[in-house]
Design a protein around this motif. Structure first.
Motif, PDB file in Angstrom:
ATOM      1  N   TYR A   1     -17.787  -3.462   6.902  1.00 49.91           N
ATOM      2  CA  TYR A   1     -17.860  -4.026   5.551  1.00 49.91           C
ATOM      3  C   TYR A   1     -18.928  -5.116   5.456  1.00 49.91           C
ATOM      4  CZ  TYR A   1     -13.838  -1.527   3.690  1.00 49.91           C
ATOM      5  OH  TYR A   1     -13.000  -0.545   3.222  1.00 49.91           O
TER       6      TYR A   1
ATOM      7  N   HIS B   1     -12.273  -7.148   1.560  1.00 50.45           N
ATOM      8  CA  HIS B   1     -11.747  -5.839   1.946  1.00 50.45           C
ATOM      9  C   HIS B   1     -10.849  -5.911   3.180  1.00 50.45           C
ATOM     10  CE1 HIS B   1     -15.272  -4.924  -0.551  1.00 50.45           C
ATOM     11  NE2 HIS B   1     -14.670  -3.785  -0.831  1.00 50.45           N
TER      12      HIS B   1
ATOM     13  N   SER C   1      -7.709   5.783   3.611  1.00 49.48           N
ATOM     14  CA  SER C   1      -8.593   5.089   2.680  1.00 49.48           C
ATOM     15  C   SER C   1      -7.778   4.314   1.662  1.00 49.48           C
ATOM     16  CB  SER C   1      -9.523   6.080   1.972  1.00 49.48           C
ATOM     17  OG  SER C   1      -8.777   6.989   1.197  1.00 49.48           O
ATOM     18  N   VAL C   2      -8.410   3.301   1.055  1.00 51.85           N
ATOM     19  CA  VAL C   2      -7.684   2.374   0.193  1.00 51.85           C
ATOM     20  C   VAL C   2      -7.086   3.075  -1.022  1.00 51.85           C
ATOM     21  CG1 VAL C   2      -9.785   1.687  -1.049  1.00 51.85           C
ATOM     22  CG2 VAL C   2      -7.799   0.142  -0.971  1.00 51.85           C
TER      23      VAL C   2
ATOM     24  N   GLU D   1      -7.390   0.889   5.552  1.00 55.44           N
ATOM     25  CA  GLU D   1      -8.224   1.461   6.616  1.00 55.44           C
ATOM     26  C   GLU D   1      -8.535   0.438   7.704  1.00 55.44           C
ATOM     27  OE1 GLU D   1     -11.183   0.744   3.123  1.00 55.44           O
ATOM     28  OE2 GLU D   1      -9.115   1.438   3.394  1.00 55.44           O
TER      29      GLU D   1
ATOM     30  N   ASN E   1     -19.115   5.069  -3.440  1.00 62.89           N
ATOM     31  CA  ASN E   1     -17.698   5.187  -3.776  1.00 62.89           C
ATOM     32  C   ASN E   1     -17.351   6.533  -4.386  1.00 62.89           C
ATOM     33  OD1 ASN E   1     -17.669   2.583  -2.847  1.00 62.89           O
ATOM     34  ND2 ASN E   1     -16.582   1.729  -4.595  1.00 62.89           N
TER      35      ASN E   1
ATOM     36  N   ASN F   1      -7.501  -3.985   3.114  1.00 63.52           N
ATOM     37  CA  ASN F   1      -7.492  -2.549   2.862  1.00 63.52           C
ATOM     38  C   ASN F   1      -6.775  -1.817   3.988  1.00 63.52           C
ATOM     39  OD1 ASN F   1      -9.022  -3.165   0.647  1.00 63.52           O
ATOM     40  ND2 ASN F   1     -10.705  -1.780   1.133  1.00 63.52           N
TER      41      ASN F   1
ATOM     42  N   ASN G   1       0.809  -1.215   0.000  1.00 69.48           N
ATOM     43  CA  ASN G   1       0.000   0.000   0.000  1.00 69.48           C
ATOM     44  C   ASN G   1       0.846   1.271   0.000  1.00 69.48           C
ATOM     45  OD1 ASN G   1      -2.593  -1.300   0.133  1.00 69.48           O
ATOM     46  ND2 ASN G   1      -2.121  -1.832   2.258  1.00 69.48           N
TER      47      ASN G   1
END
Length: 312
Positions: free
Chosen positions: A221, A203, A261-262, A208, A249, A206, A61
């Motif tokens: 999620y 997710h 955030s992703v 977050e 989104n 991710n 990331n």
């Protein structure tokens, strides 16, 4: 009376081997071939010395040496590839028309998609105004117009593709395949719960999740997946859920973003303080408000989701 959307599994091959095989093909292509665009980009920037490959392996990331728009395109490029896997698994393994994964109606209901976008964005704006009124400093107006308009055309193309893929693959193919596997032995709540767990799992890596805590983000999620799946069953089609997903989104990418955030995008506002449990309660509240807006005060539609009824 059965849920016509779930019953679409009957239109093609529905033996256990085909149902499991289609799942493997869809997600195998998504994860394996879908990773190629971002790997090509990373390899290029490693080659020109912007980042090192070990930095990427240490934290996938952390791609600070690559322009944000390039990362955005590379990461979102996974979803068009995923659609190829979805088409192959549906047409060649399940031998079904793609429309059967989307709706129980004769054709795609564009009015439901746009209604989903408008209503969900409206609810998110309402929640944003509430937290801004409570704590004006929580939202900071930080537009970067050059970046905003650079991202905008790519987002308007790639975000709907991303949302449509996730909805069709998870709330469409997976829920219908689970129904086909168990057939009349299960109520719609079972594929709804299983698909929501799988959506949360997708997710789980991710950034977050690490930033705000695994437990609360997984619950969040799961709840999003459950809400979108619930309205898919109530509406007997994915159009509304796809619209809600797109609205959610685009709102996060371009109106109000948050640290961790992703995908880092040039939103107009940045939410400095994030309270995940409060956001979860707001999410549940918005889903409750949505029901009478769409269907009036009719509890019968909800009750049908929990009933075990024959689908053949």
């Amino acid at each position: 009376m059965y849920n016509r959307f779930l019953a679409n599994y009957q239109t093609g091959e529905n033996d256990p081997r085909s149902l499991i095989g289609s799942f493997v093909v869809t997600w195998g292509i998504f994860f394996l071939l879908g990773s190629i665009p971002i790997l090509i980009i990373v390899s290029w920037y490693v080659n020109i010395g912007q980042i090192t490959f070990f930095e990427f392996l240490d934290d996938p990331n952390n791609l600070t040496g690559i322009p944000a728009i390039v990362i955005f395109i590379g990461a979102m490029g996974q979803f068009p590839v995923g659609f190829i896997g979805l088409w192959i698994s549906n047409r060649l393994v399940l031998k079904r028309h793609m429309t059967s994964l989307v709706t129980a109606s004769a054709g795609f209901r564009w009015n439901r998609l746009f209604k989903g976008i408008l209503i969900w964005v409206g609810l998110l704006v309402g929640y944003g105004l509430l937290i801004w009124k409570k704590s004006p400093d929580i939202l900071q107006y930080k537009p970067v117009w050059d970046s905003f308009f650079t991202f905008l055309p790519f987002a308007l193309i790639l975000v709907p593709i991303q949302c449509a893929f996730e909805e069709i693959a998870v709330r469409g193919q997976l829920m219908q395949n689970i129904t086909g596997y168990f057939k009349e032995k299960t109520a719609p709540i079972v594929p709804l719960l299983i698909s929501s767990v799988f959506f949360a799992f997708l997710h789980s890596l991710n950034p977050e999740v690490q930033t705000y805590g695994f437990a609360v983000m997984m619950v969040q999620y799961f709840s999003i997946g459950f809400i979108f799946g619930l309205y898919t069953l109530l509406d007997e089609g994915l159009e509304l859920a796809i619209g809600m997903h797109i609205g959610n989104n685009l709102f996060s990418f371009f109106l109000v973003s948050y640290p961790g955030s992703v995908l880092q995008t040039p939103s107009l506002f940045v939410q400095i303080l994030v309270e995940p449990w409060q956001d979860l309660l707001a999410l549940l509240g918005m889903s409750i408000i949505l029901y009478p807006v769409l269907y009036g005060w009719n509890p019968k539609k909800i009750k049908e989701i929990f009933r075990n009824r024959e689908l053949t």
